[in-house]
Design a protein around this motif. Structure first.
Motif: not given
Length: 84
Positions: A37-39
């Protein structure tokens, strides 16, 4: 040129060698099946800066300094400030 005349041999010359295989270790690896997942990205603030914060950011220069810079730019025939 007579048959006795010979050209000197250049010792730095090498015989023709076939090209080597490209390095296969330099390429990218396979794509992973799942990506992490993207930050989280913080939401930008909608608050504007007040006059004091702006003066602090730009150094609080006075108008006479700006006018002097514009006069110098005109004397140097610089039309656009980005040309200096």
């Amino acid at each position: 040129m007579t048959p006795d005349d010979t050209l000197p041999v250049n010792p730095t010359l090498a015989p023709h060698t076939p090209p080597t295989a490209p390095d296969t270790h330099a390429g990218p690896g396979p794509m992973p099946d799942t990506l992490p997942d993207a930050p989280p990205v913080p939401t930008p603030s909608t608050d504007g800066l007040n006059a004091q914060e702006i003066a602090t950011l730009i150094g609080g220069g006075d108008a006479s300094r700006a006018e002097a810079n514009e006069a110098l730019a005109g004397a140097e025939h610089l039309d656009d400030p980005s040309e200096s």
